[in-house]
Write a protein that holds these residues in place. Structure first.
Motif, PDB file in Angstrom:
ATOM      1  N   ILE A  54      -0.669   3.031 -10.317  1.00 56.00           N
ATOM      2  CA  ILE A  54      -1.225   3.733  -9.154  1.00 56.00           C
ATOM      3  C   ILE A  54      -2.415   2.965  -8.566  1.00 56.00           C
ATOM      4  O   ILE A  54      -3.176   2.314  -9.264  1.00 56.00           O
ATOM      5  N   MET A  55      -2.520   3.040  -7.233  1.00 53.21           N
ATOM      6  CA  MET A  55      -3.608   2.365  -6.526  1.00 53.21           C
ATOM      7  C   MET A  55      -4.582   3.369  -5.935  1.00 53.21           C
ATOM      8  O   MET A  55      -5.664   3.006  -5.491  1.00 53.21           O
ATOM      9  N   LYS A  56      -4.152   4.632  -5.875  1.00 51.07           N
ATOM     10  CA  LYS A  56      -4.999   5.625  -5.222  1.00 51.07           C
ATOM     11  C   LYS A  56      -4.616   7.006  -5.748  1.00 51.07           C
ATOM     12  O   LYS A  56      -3.438   7.285  -5.952  1.00 51.07           O
ATOM     13  N   VAL A  57      -5.622   7.848  -5.954  1.00 52.53           N
ATOM     14  CA  VAL A  57      -5.376   9.238  -6.322  1.00 52.53           C
ATOM     15  C   VAL A  57      -5.499  10.059  -5.049  1.00 52.53           C
ATOM     16  O   VAL A  57      -6.567  10.085  -4.432  1.00 52.53           O
ATOM     17  N   ILE A  58      -4.409  10.719  -4.633  1.00 55.70           N
ATOM     18  CA  ILE A  58      -4.483  11.548  -3.425  1.00 55.70           C
ATOM     19  C   ILE A  58      -4.940  12.945  -3.830  1.00 55.70           C
ATOM     20  O   ILE A  58      -5.869  13.498  -3.269  1.00 55.70           O
ATOM     21  N   ASP A  59      -4.266  13.527  -4.818  1.00 52.60           N
ATOM     22  CA  ASP A  59      -4.753  14.744  -5.467  1.00 52.60           C
ATOM     23  C   ASP A  59      -4.195  14.737  -6.884  1.00 52.60           C
ATOM     24  O   ASP A  59      -3.614  13.739  -7.303  1.00 52.60           O
ATOM     25  N   ALA A  60      -4.349  15.827  -7.606  1.00 47.67           N
ATOM     26  CA  ALA A  60      -3.998  15.819  -9.029  1.00 47.67           C
ATOM     27  C   ALA A  60      -2.508  15.585  -9.289  1.00 47.67           C
ATOM     28  O   ALA A  60      -2.122  15.208 -10.396  1.00 47.67           O
ATOM     29  N   ASP A  61      -1.666  15.811  -8.275  1.00 50.16           N
ATOM     30  CA  ASP A  61      -0.218  15.603  -8.443  1.00 50.16           C
ATOM     31  C   ASP A  61       0.304  14.411  -7.645  1.00 50.16           C
ATOM     32  O   ASP A  61       1.472  14.058  -7.767  1.00 50.16           O
ATOM     33  N   THR A  62      -0.513  13.843  -6.778  1.00 38.16           N
ATOM     34  CA  THR A  62      -0.013  12.901  -5.774  1.00 38.16           C
ATOM     35  C   THR A  62      -0.773  11.583  -5.850  1.00 38.16           C
ATOM     36  O   THR A  62      -2.007  11.574  -5.896  1.00 38.16           O
ATOM     37  N   PHE A  63      -0.012  10.500  -5.851  1.00 43.61           N
ATOM     38  CA  PHE A  63      -0.604   9.186  -6.069  1.00 43.61           C
ATOM     39  C   PHE A  63       0.058   8.158  -5.156  1.00 43.61           C
ATOM     40  O   PHE A  63       1.223   8.302  -4.802  1.00 43.61           O
ATOM     41  N   MET A  64      -0.696   7.105  -4.838  1.00 44.95           N
ATOM     42  CA  MET A  64      -0.107   6.015  -4.080  1.00 44.95           C
ATOM     43  C   MET A  64       0.163   4.847  -5.016  1.00 44.95           C
ATOM     44  O   MET A  64      -0.643   4.546  -5.898  1.00 44.95           O
ATOM     45  N   ARG A  65       1.353   4.241  -4.871  1.00 47.49           N
ATOM     46  CA  ARG A  65       1.691   3.095  -5.720  1.00 47.49           C
ATOM     47  C   ARG A  65       2.510   2.079  -4.927  1.00 47.49           C
ATOM     48  O   ARG A  65       3.204   2.425  -3.981  1.00 47.49           O
ATOM     49  N   PRO A  66       2.385   0.813  -5.313  1.00 46.47           N
ATOM     50  CA  PRO A  66       3.117  -0.221  -4.582  1.00 46.47           C
ATOM     51  C   PRO A  66       4.569  -0.301  -5.040  1.00 46.47           C
ATOM     52  O   PRO A  66       4.859  -0.095  -6.217  1.00 46.47           O
ATOM     53  N   ILE A  67       5.473  -0.587  -4.131  1.00 43.57           N
ATOM     54  CA  ILE A  67       6.862  -0.884  -4.477  1.00 43.57           C
ATOM     55  C   ILE A  67       7.252  -2.187  -3.768  1.00 43.57           C
ATOM     56  O   ILE A  67       6.518  -2.663  -2.901  1.00 43.57           O
ATOM     57  N   TYR A  68       8.371  -2.747  -4.128  1.00 41.72           N
ATOM     58  CA  TYR A  68       8.840  -3.990  -3.510  1.00 41.72           C
ATOM     59  C   TYR A  68       7.740  -5.049  -3.468  1.00 41.72           C
ATOM     60  O   TYR A  68       7.394  -5.569  -2.408  1.00 41.72           O
ATOM     61  N   ALA A  69       7.199  -5.346  -4.626  1.00 41.79           N
ATOM     62  CA  ALA A  69       6.182  -6.395  -4.741  1.00 41.79           C
ATOM     63  C   ALA A  69       5.018  -6.170  -3.776  1.00 41.79           C
ATOM     64  O   ALA A  69       4.459  -7.104  -3.235  1.00 41.79           O
TER      65      ALA A  69
END
Ligand SMILES: Cc1cc2nc3c(=O)[nH]c(=O)nc-3n(C[C@@H](O)[C@H](O)[C@H](O)COP(=O)(O)OP(=O)(O)OC[C@H]3O[C@@H](n4cnc5c(N)ncnc54)[C@H](O)[C@@H]3O)c2cc1C
Ligand SMILES: Cc1cc2nc3c(=O)[nH]c(=O)nc-3n(C[C@H](O)[C@H](O)[C@H](O)COP(=O)(O)OP(=O)(O)OC[C@H]3O[C@@H](n4cnc5c(N)ncnc54)[C@H](O)[C@@H]3O)c2cc1C
Lengths: 310, 249
Positions: free
Chosen positions: A114-129
């Motif tokens: 994960i690169m970012k916490v949006i809220d306790a259930d939601t996160f940002m993550r990189p895909i496709y390199a």
């Protein structure tokens, strides 16, 4: 909410990657506990207790954990997992070996890198390199997460007042055993923590040239040294120099890319650097499309000149 | 000894994917699809073990849409003996894939499962470790060297700072790193032969596995674009920029 951070450590000390994970856990909110699974690892646990934001450290200290085999570490995590809503590990080789095992034992999905916490259930993550960022929401009651270190600042190593609680260490599960290790002792800053990185690609031509041309520059800048996969595959440098989708993810203040073309798999590992410099003799090399400062030149002339003039 | 090799169909690594305008995902319509490079390495390693006499049969498995058959044929052209397709249009997440693979392992009883360390689309790096946990098997991840020694596999793994060698009791899970081997090209005769090899198809329900996703993708965005910078004339100009404009040295 309660977060359990799986510490990365070498028994005697806490590794820097743990500090970034603690920051991610703090961003989720609620208590932050750290689990240290090791052997004679009191020093690492004490260090974790000092970290700002940590309210408790669990120490599982036993001979079965001397080599931190992922099977044994994962069983130990599962033994204390009850009561936690989030279980976090760094996205390092060890964290990546342990966390999915924990997730499957708990019958939970894992959210990787994960690169970012949006809220306790939601996160940002990189895909496709890293060519796309996905925002994902988990419907599981427990979230098992690995954290991209460069995306979160390191938590302060002092100011915390966590208590260290010793818990029963599990025995060896007998599934695997340690044979040997070849760990290269680095004289320089670690890649993932360095402020400046001097990185070389296939353009260097050989391991001798890599060292002869790049080492003086790195010494002068106090920089860590990195490489492209092509340079690693050709044997110029050991595998842990590799930056990229399948190597290390770095984000220094200054990344100097020398004699490398800028393949998307390489860019995936360094494009979040603050300033990128590229030195390449091909004016059309893709690396120039991400470089803040590009110098079209033969590296064998330009790099020694740069070193001399700094 | 039987080896199972799960292979995944992904967007070819040379394709630069584009995010859809409505941010619902990446656009993979009409994009070249290939076997995940780490899975190719896994198939190659299995074939080498067979050539050395340590392995007798290689079964390739793929989970996903019907076109995963192509990926299985490709694995069989490299040297897998037969293929198993678990066909579904449901978006498969690693835990679901691991459960499907466990069901296949229960049927096939292999002594070794070799997977890629990560798939280059989702970059999740989970499936092998999850499968190991579900089976209560040992795991050796990020392998750069594999040797079968009696009822154990001696595996050299890429770790932070170097290499670590572990011995995992068989049956076991191995995940491949890039330097394990260089996959061979499938020759035309082998591609032809692969077309005749056995390929069985199951549905997740046949295996009794619930593949309902646990994660929902809310949106997919382009990463912030780095603006291409400037070209500098010479080394002196570069030093000047770094000192006075970027202020990083
Ligand atoms: C339209 C679409 C939408 C998607 N949306 C999401 C989403 O919202 N969230 C999300 O997490 N993922 C999403 N994915 C990707 C998801 O389906 C991944 O396949 C899944 O998460 C597995 O992750 P991974 O392949 O990166 O696993 P990894 O753990 O990185 O894979 C490692 C290895 O496991 C094996 N393996 C993995 N998958 C298979 C397979 N299907 N068959 C055989 N072997 C396999 C291979 O050996 C592979 O090398 C989507 C995919 C598509 C096509
Ligand atoms: C699944 C997968 C994962 C991968 N993961 C990674 C990864 O994590 N990291 C990674 O780096 N790569 C990765 N790769 C490999 C990647 O695709 C490229 O092959 C690799 O990055 C190329 O390395 P390079 O830029 O050093 O070599 P090249 O592409 O050969 O570039 C060499 C450059 O040097 C320049 N040059 C040559 N001589 C000189 C000179 N005298 N002076 C100045 N310039 C000169 C040339 O103009 C050229 O641009 C991966 C590939 C795959 C398939």
């Amino acid at each position: 909410m309660a977060n359990l951070v799986i510490a990365e450590h070498d028994h005697g000390s806490l590794k820097a990657a743990t500090l970034n994970v603690i920051t991610a856990a703090t961003a989720i909110g609620g208590d932050v506990h750290v689990l240290v699974v090791g052997h004679n690892a009191k020093a690492a646990a004490d260090a974790a207790a000092q970290v700002a934001g940590v309210s408790k450290v669990l120490l599982a200290d036993g001979a079965a954990h001397a080599h931190q085999l992922p099977e044994n570490t994962a069983s130990q995590v599962v033994a204390v997992a009850g009561g936690y809503t989030h279980i976090l590990a760094p996205a390092t080789p060890h964290g990546k070996a342990v966390a999915p095992r924990v997730a499957a034992l708990l019958d939970k999905a894992q959210i990787s890198d994960i690169m970012k916490v949006i809220d306790a259930d939601t996160f940002m993550r990189p895909i496709y390199a890293g060519n796309a960022y996905a925002t994902v929401k988990s419907s599981d009651s427990v979230k098992v997460i690995t954290v991209r270190g460069t995306a979160f600042a390191a938590a302060a190593q002092s100011g915390g007042s966590g208590a260290v609680e010793t818990i029963a260490a599990l025995g060896d599960g007998g599934l695997s055993s340690f044979v040997s290790a070849e760990i290269v002792k680095l004289e320089r800053p670690e890649l993932t923590a360095a402020k400046i990185i001097v990185s070389g690609g296939r353009g260097l031509g050989s391991g001798e040239k890599y060292r002869e041309v790049l080492t003086p520059l790195a010494d002068k800048l106090g920089a860590a040294m990195g490489a492209s996969r092509a340079a690693v595959d050709a044997g110029y440098v050991p595998n842990d120099y590799q930056v990229g989708q399948t190597g290390k993810i770095v984000a220094p203040e200054l990344y100097i890319a020398i004699g490398m073309s800028g393949a998307i798999q390489h860019l995936a590992g360094m494009k979040d650097s603050k300033v990128i410099v590229a030195i390449n003799k091909d004016p059309d090399a893709p690396i120039f499309s991400v470089a803040d400062y590009g110098l079209v030149a033969d590296l064998f002339d330009a790099v020694p000149e740069l070193t001399a003039k700094l | 000894m039987k080896v199972l090799v799960p292979v995944k169909r992904v967007v070819d690594y040379n394709v630069k994917v584009r995010v859809k305008a409505d941010n619902s995902g990446v656009d993979i319509a009409n994009v070249k699809m290939s076997m995940n490079p780490f899975c190719e390495i896994a198939v190659e390693e299995a074939v080498r073990l067979k050539e050395k006499g340590a392995v007798t049969e290689i079964v390739a498995v793929s989970a996903g849409v019907a076109q995963c058959q192509e990926t299985l044929r490709n694995a069989m052209a490299i040297g897998a003996d037969r293929g198993i397709l678990i066909e579904t249009d449901v978006e498969l997440q690693p835990l679901a894939v691991a459960k499907l693979l466990k069901a296949v392992v229960d049927r096939e009883q292999p002594q070794l499962v070799i997977l890629g360390k990560q798939a280059i689309d989702d970059d999740a790096n989970q499936t092998g470790q999850m499968l190991a946990a579900l089976l209560n098997w040992g795991q050796a991840t990020f392998a750069s060297k594999v040797e079968i020694e009696g009822n154990a596999a001696k595996v050299t793994c890429e770790v932070d700072g170097g290499l670590e060698t572990v011995s995992v009791k068989l049956p076991a899970i191995i995940t491949t790193d890039l330097r394990l081997n260089e996959p061979r090209y499938a020759t035309l005769p082998n591609i032809m032969k692969a077309k005749k090899k056995q390929l069985d198809t199951f549905k997740p329900a046949d295996l009794g596995v619930d593949v309902t996703p646990r994660l929902t993708t809310l949106k997919v965005e382009e990463p912030p674009k780095r603006k291409g910078g400037v070209k500098v004339a010479d080394v002196a100009a570069l030093i000047d920029k770094l000192k006075n404009e970027a202020k990083v040295i």
